[in-house]
Every structure is written in C-alpha cells, then in structure tokens.
Design a protein around this motif. Structure first.
Motif, PDB file in Angstrom:
ATOM      1  N   LYS A  70      44.736  17.632  22.501  1.00 53.47           N
ATOM      2  CA  LYS A  70      44.178  18.944  22.484  1.00 53.47           C
ATOM      3  C   LYS A  70      44.027  19.521  20.939  1.00 53.47           C
ATOM      4  O   LYS A  70      44.670  18.976  20.176  1.00 53.47           O
ATOM      5  CB  LYS A  70      45.048  20.072  23.395  1.00 53.47           C
ATOM      6  CG  LYS A  70      45.610  19.441  24.732  1.00 53.47           C
ATOM      7  CD  LYS A  70      44.361  19.070  25.525  1.00 53.47           C
ATOM      8  CE  LYS A  70      44.755  18.766  26.861  1.00 53.47           C
ATOM      9  NZ  LYS A  70      43.810  18.620  27.840  1.00 53.47           N
ATOM     10  N   THR A  71      43.172  20.539  20.904  1.00 48.80           N
ATOM     11  CA  THR A  71      42.909  21.175  19.748  1.00 48.80           C
ATOM     12  C   THR A  71      43.454  22.537  19.850  1.00 48.80           C
ATOM     13  O   THR A  71      43.494  23.410  20.574  1.00 48.80           O
ATOM     14  CB  THR A  71      41.283  21.226  19.692  1.00 48.80           C
ATOM     15  OG1 THR A  71      40.714  19.745  19.504  1.00 48.80           O
ATOM     16  CG2 THR A  71      41.088  21.672  18.118  1.00 48.80           C
ATOM     17  N   TRP A 173      40.948  27.987  31.817  1.00 51.29           N
ATOM     18  CA  TRP A 173      39.718  28.569  31.803  1.00 51.29           C
ATOM     19  C   TRP A 173      38.817  27.413  31.601  1.00 51.29           C
ATOM     20  O   TRP A 173      38.994  26.730  30.333  1.00 51.29           O
ATOM     21  CB  TRP A 173      39.400  29.808  30.890  1.00 51.29           C
ATOM     22  CG  TRP A 173      38.013  30.283  30.998  1.00 51.29           C
ATOM     23  CD1 TRP A 173      37.001  30.216  30.210  1.00 51.29           C
ATOM     24  CD2 TRP A 173      37.715  31.426  32.095  1.00 51.29           C
ATOM     25  NE1 TRP A 173      35.937  31.139  30.684  1.00 51.29           N
ATOM     26  CE2 TRP A 173      36.401  31.703  31.621  1.00 51.29           C
ATOM     27  CE3 TRP A 173      38.509  32.003  32.955  1.00 51.29           C
ATOM     28  CZ2 TRP A 173      36.075  32.990  32.407  1.00 51.29           C
ATOM     29  CZ3 TRP A 173      37.804  33.002  33.774  1.00 51.29           C
ATOM     30  CH2 TRP A 173      36.517  33.535  33.544  1.00 51.29           C
ATOM     31  N   TYR A 174      37.701  27.214  32.527  1.00 54.88           N
ATOM     32  CA  TYR A 174      36.517  26.467  32.006  1.00 54.88           C
ATOM     33  C   TYR A 174      35.512  27.361  32.055  1.00 54.88           C
ATOM     34  O   TYR A 174      35.166  28.422  32.817  1.00 54.88           O
ATOM     35  CB  TYR A 174      36.271  25.368  33.072  1.00 54.88           C
ATOM     36  CG  TYR A 174      37.224  24.203  32.967  1.00 54.88           C
ATOM     37  CD1 TYR A 174      37.102  23.267  32.127  1.00 54.88           C
ATOM     38  CD2 TYR A 174      38.550  23.923  33.554  1.00 54.88           C
ATOM     39  CE1 TYR A 174      37.583  22.107  31.709  1.00 54.88           C
ATOM     40  CE2 TYR A 174      39.291  22.828  33.755  1.00 54.88           C
ATOM     41  CZ  TYR A 174      38.997  21.828  32.634  1.00 54.88           C
ATOM     42  OH  TYR A 174      39.880  20.942  32.703  1.00 54.88           O
ATOM     43  N   GLY A 242      40.710  21.928  24.999  1.00 53.21           N
ATOM     44  CA  GLY A 242      40.598  20.869  25.571  1.00 53.21           C
ATOM     45  C   GLY A 242      39.392  19.926  24.818  1.00 53.21           C
ATOM     46  O   GLY A 242      38.327  20.516  24.855  1.00 53.21           O
ATOM     47  N   LYS A 243      39.492  18.611  24.955  1.00 51.14           N
ATOM     48  CA  LYS A 243      38.348  17.955  24.836  1.00 51.14           C
ATOM     49  C   LYS A 243      37.815  17.384  26.032  1.00 51.14           C
ATOM     50  O   LYS A 243      38.517  17.179  26.722  1.00 51.14           O
ATOM     51  CB  LYS A 243      38.638  16.638  23.746  1.00 51.14           C
ATOM     52  CG  LYS A 243      39.408  17.104  22.538  1.00 51.14           C
ATOM     53  CD  LYS A 243      40.040  15.909  21.717  1.00 51.14           C
ATOM     54  CE  LYS A 243      40.674  16.326  20.431  1.00 51.14           C
ATOM     55  NZ  LYS A 243      41.243  15.346  19.674  1.00 51.14           N
ATOM     56  N   ASN A 244      36.472  17.094  26.025  1.00 49.72           N
ATOM     57  CA  ASN A 244      36.026  16.413  27.072  1.00 49.72           C
ATOM     58  C   ASN A 244      35.988  14.784  26.902  1.00 49.72           C
ATOM     59  O   ASN A 244      35.245  14.195  26.001  1.00 49.72           O
ATOM     60  CB  ASN A 244      34.236  16.753  27.255  1.00 49.72           C
ATOM     61  CG  ASN A 244      33.746  16.664  28.556  1.00 49.72           C
ATOM     62  OD1 ASN A 244      34.318  15.798  29.323  1.00 49.72           O
ATOM     63  ND2 ASN A 244      32.479  16.941  28.964  1.00 49.72           N
ATOM     64  N   THR A 245      36.996  14.367  27.996  1.00 46.18           N
ATOM     65  CA  THR A 245      37.288  12.712  27.533  1.00 46.18           C
ATOM     66  C   THR A 245      36.834  12.210  28.906  1.00 46.18           C
ATOM     67  O   THR A 245      36.978  12.384  30.081  1.00 46.18           O
ATOM     68  CB  THR A 245      38.778  12.701  27.281  1.00 46.18           C
ATOM     69  OG1 THR A 245      39.140  13.652  26.322  1.00 46.18           O
ATOM     70  CG2 THR A 245      39.309  11.148  27.383  1.00 46.18           C
ATOM     71  N   GLU A 529      37.425  23.830  27.406  1.00 47.87           N
ATOM     72  CA  GLU A 529      38.483  24.055  28.244  1.00 47.87           C
ATOM     73  C   GLU A 529      39.489  24.908  27.340  1.00 47.87           C
ATOM     74  O   GLU A 529      39.845  24.647  26.230  1.00 47.87           O
ATOM     75  CB  GLU A 529      39.183  22.784  28.688  1.00 47.87           C
ATOM     76  CG  GLU A 529      40.551  23.397  29.351  1.00 47.87           C
ATOM     77  CD  GLU A 529      41.458  22.106  29.894  1.00 47.87           C
ATOM     78  OE1 GLU A 529      42.279  22.148  30.543  1.00 47.87           O
ATOM     79  OE2 GLU A 529      40.889  20.909  29.641  1.00 47.87           O
ATOM     80  N   PHE A 530      39.804  25.998  27.889  1.00 49.85           N
ATOM     81  CA  PHE A 530      40.608  27.020  26.915  1.00 49.85           C
ATOM     82  C   PHE A 530      42.097  27.252  27.946  1.00 49.85           C
ATOM     83  O   PHE A 530      42.110  27.402  29.041  1.00 49.85           O
ATOM     84  CB  PHE A 530      40.075  28.208  27.087  1.00 49.85           C
ATOM     85  CG  PHE A 530      40.753  29.446  25.996  1.00 49.85           C
ATOM     86  CD1 PHE A 530      41.170  29.107  24.917  1.00 49.85           C
ATOM     87  CD2 PHE A 530      40.673  30.793  26.879  1.00 49.85           C
ATOM     88  CE1 PHE A 530      41.923  30.028  24.167  1.00 49.85           C
ATOM     89  CE2 PHE A 530      41.146  31.738  25.997  1.00 49.85           C
ATOM     90  CZ  PHE A 530      42.025  31.480  24.783  1.00 49.85           C
TER      91      PHE A 530
END
Length: 539
Positions: A70-71, A173-174, A242-245, A529-530
């Motif tokens: 995650k960032t 949240w998305y 979040g990253k899109n993985t 993503e938050f």
C-alpha cells in the motif's frame, strides 16, 4: 462505492449535523501542570484529533500490516487526482511524539487520553486487524493515549459507529468516478455519509465553489484549500491508498495497461495471441442491468458489454468519448454531447440520442435500492426518494446524434459521472422502461463484448461484438470470467494455470508468494482505493 449513495442522498436532503465544527472545542485548563481530563467524547476536541494526526506512522502501517503493497496517504484526495496535495505531510511532517504532546499540553488536556478504536475484522480482510493493532500501538507507545480496541461484524459495525460507539473507526472507499470531489463532498459536508458530526461553513462554501468552477487551475486551487482545512480540522485521518494489482501468466498481453485508478479491468484490451483467455476474480456480480448495480464487479462487466457517453482513462486525464465523440460543458449547468455516427447495439439496432435519454430516464424511474441512480441526482427530481424521476427538460435531444444535459445545479463532476456504470446506454427497443432485466435474459449493449452465457457466482462467457465501431475493440474473440468466493482458491488457480489473469482480491501474502512463481508476473498499477480513520466528533 456503496457509501456514495448514502452520501449523495444526505447532500440532496440537505441534512445538518451538530457537534464537531472546525473550531477548537478545547477544554479549559485549570491545572497548569497536568491539564484537565477530558469529559465526554475526546474526538470533539480538535487538539486530540491533531495529536493523533501528529503521531500516526503510515509507513509502519503499510509495511507491518500490508507487507509494503500500500502507499501511505497524506491527503483525503489520492495521488494523481487533479488538485491533490499532501496537506497532512505539510502540516505534521514525520511522526513526532514531542509535537503531539505539545498540542495536548497547549490545549490543557491531561494525558493519557482514553480512545475507543473500532474496526470490522472481516469486511476489509485480515490485514485490517493488523492495521488496528499497529495504530493502537503507535498511540499507546507515545504515552499520550490509552486505547481500547473493539471490533464488530460489518452490519453491526455500521450501526455502532453511527451510534457513537467508537471514538475513532476504520472505513474504506473506492471512487464512483475519477474526480477529487468524490473524496471531498461525501466525506466533509455536514458530517459526510458516516455522520460523524463534523461541520464547517467554510468547507460547505468551498465545495459549492469547486462544483461550480469550470476553470481547471482555479478549481484545483479550491480543492487544495479544502485539503488544507481537513488537515487542520482532522475530522478523519488518511491512512493509505491501494494499488491496482493483477497477476497474469506471462503469455498474456495488455494486463499492465488496464491497471489504473478506475478499477476497471478492461477485458477488451487483454490478449493471449488471439486465443480465448480466462480472468479470475473474487468480485461478485449483483446485476448486469445498469439500472440495478452499484458495485465494482457489476460495473466492471457493464463497461465491457455497454457503452457510456464518455470514458475516463485516468485520474489525471480528461474524459474522452465513448458512445459520444465528445461531451463538453457550455456552462457549469449545461453539457452538450455529440454521438458517434454509425454506432449500433450488438443486435444491429442503431444507438441514437433517444436511447441515451431513455437509459437515464429509466435508471432514475426504476430507482433500484441496490442501484446507483443517485449519482444522476443533478438531472433528477426528488433524488434518492420515492417518486424520483428525470427532471422536466433535463435532457434535450434535438436530433439523433445530439444530447444536451441541463443540470439542476452547478456540477462540474457530471462529465465524469457520464463515464460511470449508471450512465450505460441500453436499447429502448429491448429494455422495459420501469423494470430491471434479469441476469439470465438477453442483456443487449453496444460495448466491445457481448454476453454468450452467464451463471451468477460461477462463470461468464463473452464474445467479441462484431457490430462494435468505437475506439476500444476487443483484442480476443472470446473471454471467460471465473468467479471465486475467496482469495485462496484464486491464488491456486493462477499458480496452476487454470486461469490466465487473477484480479481482485489477492492478499498481500498471496501477492508476495506469487512473485517467485515461474510463469506468472505480478503487475502493480495506479490505484485510488482509500483507507482512513474517522473521528466521532459529535459532542
């Protein structure tokens, strides 16, 4: 995404919440040495909220709870969005116990401050437990807080946090659409969808201003001001983005290109040398019909089968045409769209402006509780309420290829809404005006793919739409989507080669282990993503 329905409904109804305003709400000090113990809800005190913001170590959370995938987030608006700035980083810098102690001391607050911290143990995955424990440890290690951790199953949890059972609680949240406002209006206008008691006249005024502003630079400046106010007032604390993985077999092409902040897995872009390929996912499909769904899984399917007027290629990129050649604001309440000529549904019927108006009118009229018609509030009468319908004169269709939207309020986010699931265009000759099409019926669209077969919870089969004439044609003749109930069998399926791509939602442990598996590759793309911690700041 489900939260936005509540958020928009709250805004439309002009709800007001008492309690935690943007003021200090500081307790008077009658003890110069140790301060005064807080009475009542600690989150109602801005100094308490600021002290937590000063202590939180996001790097430790992302590393210890999520294996570094995650960032760390320093704003409620994610990186890459227009107007984003690291306001929490600018105000608080690195975690600092001395600075946090001074904040509390200057406000005359005795320590340790008691905090009840809440989280749902299953809804956000096992890592949420680790995040809650890590944050509690950081706060207690400072000596400034004493933390009582509580958890509850998701349905109960949603009731408990609204009943003020927690001082600080975890939510995620998305985005519904890629605009910074989707991280602002739902969160900080009069308590947000979570009704935490935060209220600021300045925030409400600036939200109205940014929604009315069509000049990008000016609007970005207003969005920056809003983020600074949130960092000052701290109604919530951002934790991570979040990253899109995705994980794919090495003979599959185009996966990396589809991983962006939209969280749309663009099935039409992926190719396996022309051969059929299979996507595996833990996302569920609630409804294929665009008027009946408000979830990532269903929207992701709809983007392949239907067209929207516009398409959003990224958070930092302007919307581009999909069924429309272009859509542009003529003023902050009017959008003019010109449809692509020769566009057809997969059954051969022409797609015209009449179909567009029908699709929006139908979505609002059906007003499905599990649908996303509330996102169309700017063209609706009684949005979110019984009797919701398209406003008189809201959509003008002067000819077959022209659609003009007349909004009921200034709303510079509506162009992005035109790129979302509820803006999908259906054939008015096929769909009933007042009821949903079932999943096992012949759902007709004009998108890149057509549905050949679909069994809810098991598998979907999609074929290239040979009537499609747009700018996103399918690269493969056939695509299969296999649905999994949880991440463990999904990981096994990609590892064994049973599926070609795994997307949503593998655990951090699964992703780490798959990085060393021969024949597969882990791709990390931009995400939106938050995850954040909300203060209950009502008095």
């Amino acid at each position: 995404m489900k939260y936005t329905k509540l958020a928009a409904l709250g805004l439309a109804a002009a709800l007001a919440f008492a309690g935690c305003s943007s003021g200090n709400n500081e307790s008077p000090s009658d003890n110069a040495g140790g301060g005064t113990p807080l009475a009542g809800n600690p989150g109602a005190n801005k100094a308490v909220r600021q002290a937590v913001a000063q202590l939180i170590d996001r790097d430790a959370i992302t590393q210890n709870a999520y294996d570094g995938i995650k960032t760390p987030a320093y704003s409620i608006v994610p990186k890459g969005f227009e107007g984003e700035k690291d306001s929490f980083k600018d105000k608080y810098g690195d975690p600092n116990e001395d600075a946090a102690a001074k904040i509390l001391s200057d406000a005359g607050i005795a320590t340790p401050v008691n905090l009840t911290l809440g989280y749902p143990p299953e809804h956000y995955g096992a890592e949420a437990v680790d995040e809650a424990n890590e944050l509690a440890k950081q706060l207690e290690d400072s000596g400034l807080f004493k933390v009582n951790i509580k958890s509850a199953a998701w349905e109960e949890y949603q009731s408990l946090y609204k009943e003020q059972a927690y001082d600080l609680y975890l939510l995620g949240w998305y985005p519904d659409f890629l605009d910074a406002d989707n991280y602002l209006s739902p969160f900080i206008v009069d308590g947000g969808f979570f009704k935490n008691g935060y209220s600021s006249e300045e925030v409400n005024k600036l939200i109205d201003e940014e929604l009315a502003e069509t000049d990008t630079a000016t609007r970005d400046g207003i969005i920056g001001q809003l983020q600074d106010i949130v960092a000052e007032d701290v109604p919530l604390v951002p934790s991570w983005n979040g990253k899109n993985t995705a994980v794919a077999r090495t003979d599959v092409k185009g996966v990396e290109e589809t991983l962006d902040a939209n969280y749309i897995f663009r099935l039409w872009e992926v190719d396996k040398d022309g051969k059929s390929w299979t996507l595996g996912t833990t996302d569920t499909i609630t409804m294929i019909d665009p008027a009946g769904a408000y979830d990532i899984g269903s929207w992701n399917l709809q983007y392949s089968v239907f067209e929207q007027l516009m398409r959003q290629p990224g958070a930092d990129k302007p919307a581009v045409g999909d069924a429309a050649e272009s859509c542009e604001y003529t003023d902050s309440k009017t959008i003019k769209c010109i449809l692509r000529k020769g566009n057809k549904f997969s059954n051969g019927h022409d797609l015209t402006s009449s179909d567009v108006k029908f699709s929006f009118e139908r979505n609002l009229l059906i007003n499905e509780p599990d649908g996303a018609s509330i996102l169309l509030a700017s063209i609706a009468d009684n949005p979110g309420e019984e009797g919701q319908k398209l406003s008189e004169g809201a959509i003008e269709t002067p000819d077959d290829t022209t659609v003009i939207f007349h909004l009921n309020k200034e709303d510079t986010t509506f162009l992005s809404v035109l790129a979302t699931g509820p803006a999908s265009i259906v054939d008015e000759e096929v769909y009933a005006k007042d009821k949903l099409m079932t999943n096992d019926a012949d759902n007709i669209g004009s998108g890149s793919l057509t549905i050949k077969a679909f069994t809810k919870g098991q598998q979907g089969s999609f074929a290239k739409n040979d009537k499609y004439s747009g700018n996103r044609p399918a690269q493969s003749e056939q695509v299969l989507v296999q649905y999994f109930t949880d991440a463990s069998p999904l990981r096994q399926a990609i590892e064994s080669g049973e599926i070609d791509v795994a997307w949503r939602t593998l655990s951090p442990t699964d992703l780490t282990s798959l990085e060393s598996v021969e024949g597969v590759k882990v791709y990390n793309g931009e995400g939106s993503e938050f995850r954040y911690w909300v203060f209950q700041c009502a008095e």
